[in-house]
Design an enzyme around this catalytic site. Sequence first.
Site, PDB file in Angstrom:
ATOM      1  N   LEU A  33      53.781  56.247  31.409  1.00  0.00           N
ATOM      2  CA  LEU A  33      54.235  54.981  31.641  1.00  0.00           C
ATOM      3  C   LEU A  33      55.786  55.114  32.257  1.00  0.00           C
ATOM      4  O   LEU A  33      56.685  56.102  31.964  1.00  0.00           O
ATOM      5  CB  LEU A  33      54.284  54.278  30.407  1.00  0.00           C
ATOM      6  N   HIS A  37      55.082  50.100  34.977  1.00  0.00           N
ATOM      7  CA  HIS A  37      54.328  49.448  33.758  1.00  0.00           C
ATOM      8  C   HIS A  37      55.088  49.063  32.641  1.00  0.00           C
ATOM      9  O   HIS A  37      54.659  47.778  32.202  1.00  0.00           O
ATOM     10  CB  HIS A  37      53.862  50.750  32.745  1.00  0.00           C
ATOM     11  N   GLN A 153      43.481  46.679  44.308  1.00  0.00           N
ATOM     12  CA  GLN A 153      42.641  46.684  42.998  1.00  0.00           C
ATOM     13  C   GLN A 153      42.886  45.304  42.244  1.00  0.00           C
ATOM     14  O   GLN A 153      42.097  44.700  41.908  1.00  0.00           O
ATOM     15  CB  GLN A 153      43.247  47.648  41.984  1.00  0.00           C
ATOM     16  N   VAL A 176      57.574  47.472  41.269  1.00  0.00           N
ATOM     17  CA  VAL A 176      58.928  48.115  41.185  1.00  0.00           C
ATOM     18  C   VAL A 176      59.094  49.292  41.715  1.00  0.00           C
ATOM     19  O   VAL A 176      58.155  50.236  41.824  1.00  0.00           O
ATOM     20  CB  VAL A 176      59.043  48.248  39.322  1.00  0.00           C
TER      21      VAL A 176
HETATM   22  P1  AMP Z   1      48.242  52.804  36.408  1.00  0.00           P
HETATM   23  O1  AMP Z   1      48.696  53.405  35.270  1.00  0.00           O
HETATM   24  O2  AMP Z   1      48.679  53.622  37.741  1.00  0.00           O
HETATM   25  O3  AMP Z   1      46.704  52.765  36.496  1.00  0.00           O
HETATM   26  O4  AMP Z   1      48.808  51.498  36.380  1.00  0.00           O
HETATM   27  C1  AMP Z   1      48.493  50.325  35.362  1.00  0.00           C
HETATM   28  C2  AMP Z   1      48.940  49.086  35.966  1.00  0.00           C
HETATM   29  O5  AMP Z   1      50.458  49.367  36.389  1.00  0.00           O
HETATM   30  C3  AMP Z   1      48.324  48.780  37.256  1.00  0.00           C
HETATM   31  O6  AMP Z   1      48.028  47.345  37.113  1.00  0.00           O
HETATM   32  C4  AMP Z   1      49.278  48.842  38.382  1.00  0.00           C
HETATM   33  O7  AMP Z   1      49.120  48.138  39.457  1.00  0.00           O
HETATM   34  C5  AMP Z   1      50.683  48.757  37.632  1.00  0.00           C
HETATM   35  N1  AMP Z   1      51.768  49.494  38.324  1.00  0.00           N
HETATM   36  C6  AMP Z   1      51.783  50.903  38.516  1.00  0.00           C
HETATM   37  N2  AMP Z   1      52.921  51.194  39.385  1.00  0.00           N
HETATM   38  C7  AMP Z   1      53.553  50.027  39.513  1.00  0.00           C
HETATM   39  C8  AMP Z   1      54.691  49.714  40.080  1.00  0.00           C
HETATM   40  N3  AMP Z   1      55.619  50.428  40.759  1.00  0.00           N
HETATM   41  N4  AMP Z   1      55.211  48.219  39.957  1.00  0.00           N
HETATM   42  C9  AMP Z   1      54.237  47.376  39.418  1.00  0.00           C
HETATM   43  N5  AMP Z   1      53.291  47.592  38.820  1.00  0.00           N
HETATM   44  C10 AMP Z   1      52.691  48.908  38.584  1.00  0.00           C
END
Ligand code: AMP
Length: 282
Positions: A33, A37, A153, A176
């Site tokens: 995380l 996240h 996604q 972010v």
């Molecule tokens: P992941 O752990 O990469 O599967 O991401 C889990 C959730 O966090 C997904 O909905 C991603 O789109 C979101 N997420 C990952 N990186 C970012 C970021 N930099 N800004 C905003 N949301 C993010």
Amino acid sequence: MEHAGSIAEVRARLAPVRREGRGIGLAATMGALHAGHGALIDRARREPDFLVVSIFVNGPQFERRDDYEAYAIDLAQDLEFCRAHGADLVFAPSLQEMYPREQAASVEVAGLSEGLCGRFRPGHFRAVTTVVAKLFHIVQPDRAYFGEKDWQQLEVIRRMAVDLNWPVEIVPVPTVREPDGLALSSRNRRLKAEERAVAPLLYRALQASRDCISAGCVSAAEAKEAGMRLLAPEPRIRVEYFEVVDAETLAPVERISGPVRVAAAAWVGGTRLIDNVEAKAP
Ligand code: AMP
């Protein structure tokens, strides 16, 4: 904050929450995380809901074994992160808990899953929608939070929820970024120093395309060219796709009239990065 590893525990914990009439929020993650996240969890905390964060590295959505194996997560650290951001319950199941046997059933969103990343990662979105469907059935959230960083996604999941009449509100959360513009991603930590130095070019290229569109360029090819001009001279970046698409249907656009998304994927060394920006004709 509570922590559950089994589906039975999650259901038992959420039954009284639901009986009391309290809403349930879900932020689904694959752990490792970071502040991206964190933004999902913080956004969810603005609602009075009981907030569940899931941490599960979904093996089937990785089409490359090396990528899956490099996906190292530290659960103790992630639990602390969730606690600090105010989650109520973390659901961190094992692979065996989520897939006790070979899955015969799956969920597929046709069309939307096929372009952009879907073209280069066959089966990826089917694995994503299937695991999100499982999480939706386990948690039965009223609201679920997804990052705009993974725009395709987000749209695929929105469509799945609408088409399958899921009573869940899909809440998008803005991307972010690092101070230099690079979108936060768990994969960024794999970048070598010289790769990390050039990685923000991807966002700058997307911005160049967006600026071209907001300055009145209606040709998607021209807008794309404005971005690609920045990336082409950099040998450490290999562009997989760079496209102007309809923000909702994700269909490629030729003449820009409404809101579009400029989306790209690129390899920086052995690491694949994705990013996207919103763009509007003036
Ligand atoms: P992941 O752990 O990469 O599967 O991401 C889990 C959730 O966090 C997904 O909905 C991603 O789109 C979101 N997420 C990952 N990186 C970012 C970021 N930099 N800004 C905003 N949301 C993010």
